[in-house]
Design a protein around this motif. Structure first.
Motif, mmCIF file in Angstrom:
data_model
loop_
_atom_site.group_PDB
_atom_site.id
_atom_site.type_symbol
_atom_site.label_atom_id
_atom_site.label_comp_id
_atom_site.label_asym_id
_atom_site.label_seq_id
_atom_site.Cartn_x
_atom_site.Cartn_y
_atom_site.Cartn_z
ATOM 1 N N HIS A 104 -9.158 -3.709 6.049
ATOM 2 C CA HIS A 104 -9.035 -2.599 5.104
ATOM 3 C C HIS A 104 -7.631 -2.569 4.506
ATOM 4 O O HIS A 104 -6.644 -2.361 5.222
ATOM 5 N N ALA A 105 -7.532 -2.758 3.200
ATOM 6 C CA ALA A 105 -6.253 -2.657 2.509
ATOM 7 C C ALA A 105 -5.908 -1.185 2.290
ATOM 8 O O ALA A 105 -6.755 -0.396 1.864
ATOM 9 N N VAL A 106 -4.675 -0.816 2.599
ATOM 10 C CA VAL A 106 -4.257 0.579 2.448
ATOM 11 C C VAL A 106 -2.990 0.662 1.620
ATOM 12 O O VAL A 106 -2.156 -0.244 1.614
ATOM 13 N N ASP A 107 -2.865 1.765 0.897
ATOM 14 C CA ASP A 107 -1.658 2.096 0.152
ATOM 15 C C ASP A 107 -1.081 3.378 0.726
ATOM 16 O O ASP A 107 -1.701 4.046 1.560
ATOM 17 N N ALA A 108 0.094 3.753 0.255
ATOM 18 C CA ALA A 108 0.688 5.024 0.655
ATOM 19 C C ALA A 108 -0.126 6.184 0.102
ATOM 20 O O ALA A 108 -0.903 6.038 -0.843
ATOM 21 N N ASP A 109 0.042 7.351 0.721
ATOM 22 C CA ASP A 109 -0.600 8.595 0.286
ATOM 23 C C ASP A 109 -2.121 8.531 0.378
ATOM 24 O O ASP A 109 -2.840 8.951 -0.521
ATOM 25 N N SER A 110 -2.604 7.998 1.495
ATOM 26 C CA SER A 110 -4.041 7.973 1.756
ATOM 27 C C SER A 110 -4.297 8.477 3.169
ATOM 28 O O SER A 110 -3.375 8.704 3.944
#
Length: 236
Positions: A104-110
């Motif tokens: 799972h690719a994640v970014d900030a503010d999630s």
């Protein structure tokens, strides 16, 4: 307190979390029979940290936080192991694993769920090492609003005060004044050190004396954790 003894104690208290520190920036969190591991890198006891794990969180692609070969081996041995990390990490892992749906690719503010854990992400960029070295993505993780692992960053989570913060104690991209300022800015109840594998015994004494002093001035308890040492983190 030894981890096995603490596990027995925590089994009587729903919601409490057990944190175990491994070498450098790797930590293992346990709650309600589930295991979440953050940053099992090349300096760390990866196989030991990942034993029984259901979730792995990677802050960024640098090898001291992310041992690709040993993580792939763990994924092959544990087909239900889920990995969350920046896109660069996930794209590197995807061709090497059987079930890319567990990546799972994640970014900030999630925000996302990992078993009984709730994970929120902050930051987005690795701290500057040198203007001639390009920056990369770095995602910091707040787990259950109880503990914050910033990876290689001094970003402070916005919108909440996290009671337990893991502080990068020593790095090629930082200086001691920045470590102290980060601890002060978090307003945490307690801090434990990570990113410490390059420090000698003498270096620990110098850095921790100052960090502990200034943390205390601002009402934060600094405590050193040895490798494999475990502590109980109360529920938020």
């Amino acid at each position: 307190m030894p981890g096995d003894l603490l596990r027995g104690v925590l089994s009587r208290y729903a919601g409490s979390m057990l944190l175990t520190k491994f070498t450098h920036s790797c930590v293992r969190l346990e709650k309600e029979g589930h295991v979440l591991v953050i940053d099992p890198g090349t300096f760390s006891e990866v196989e030991e940290a990942l034993e029984g794990a259901g979730t792995v969180l990677i802050t960024h692609v640098h090898a001291d936080h992310y041992d690709a070969d040993r993580l792939v081996a763990a994924l092959q041995a544990s087909p239900d192991l889920a990995v969350h990390g920046p896109r660069q990490v996930i794209e590197e892992l995807a061709p090497r694993v059987e079930d890319a749906a567990l990546l799972h690719a994640v970014d900030a503010d999630s925000e996302f769920a990992a078993g009984p854990f709730t994970v929120r992400t902050f930051g987005g960029q690795h701290a500057l090492i040198h203007p001639l070295i390009p920056t990369i993505q770095n995602v910091g993780y707040v787990v259950d609003d109880v503990v914050f692992h910033p990876g290689d960053s001094f970003v402070v989570p916005h919108g909440l005060t996290v009671p337990t913060v893991l502080v990068p104690l020593h790095a090629p991209w930082s200086k001691m004044s920045e470590v102290i300022d980060f601890v002060i800015a978090t307003r945490a109840t307690r801090v434990y050190q990570i990113h410490d594998a390059l420090l000698s015994e003498t270096g620990f004494g110098v850095v921790e004396k100052q960090v502990s002093h200034f943390a205390g001035v601002y009402g934060t308890e600094y405590r050193h954790l040895d490798t494999r040492e475990s502590v109980e983190l109360p529920a938020a």
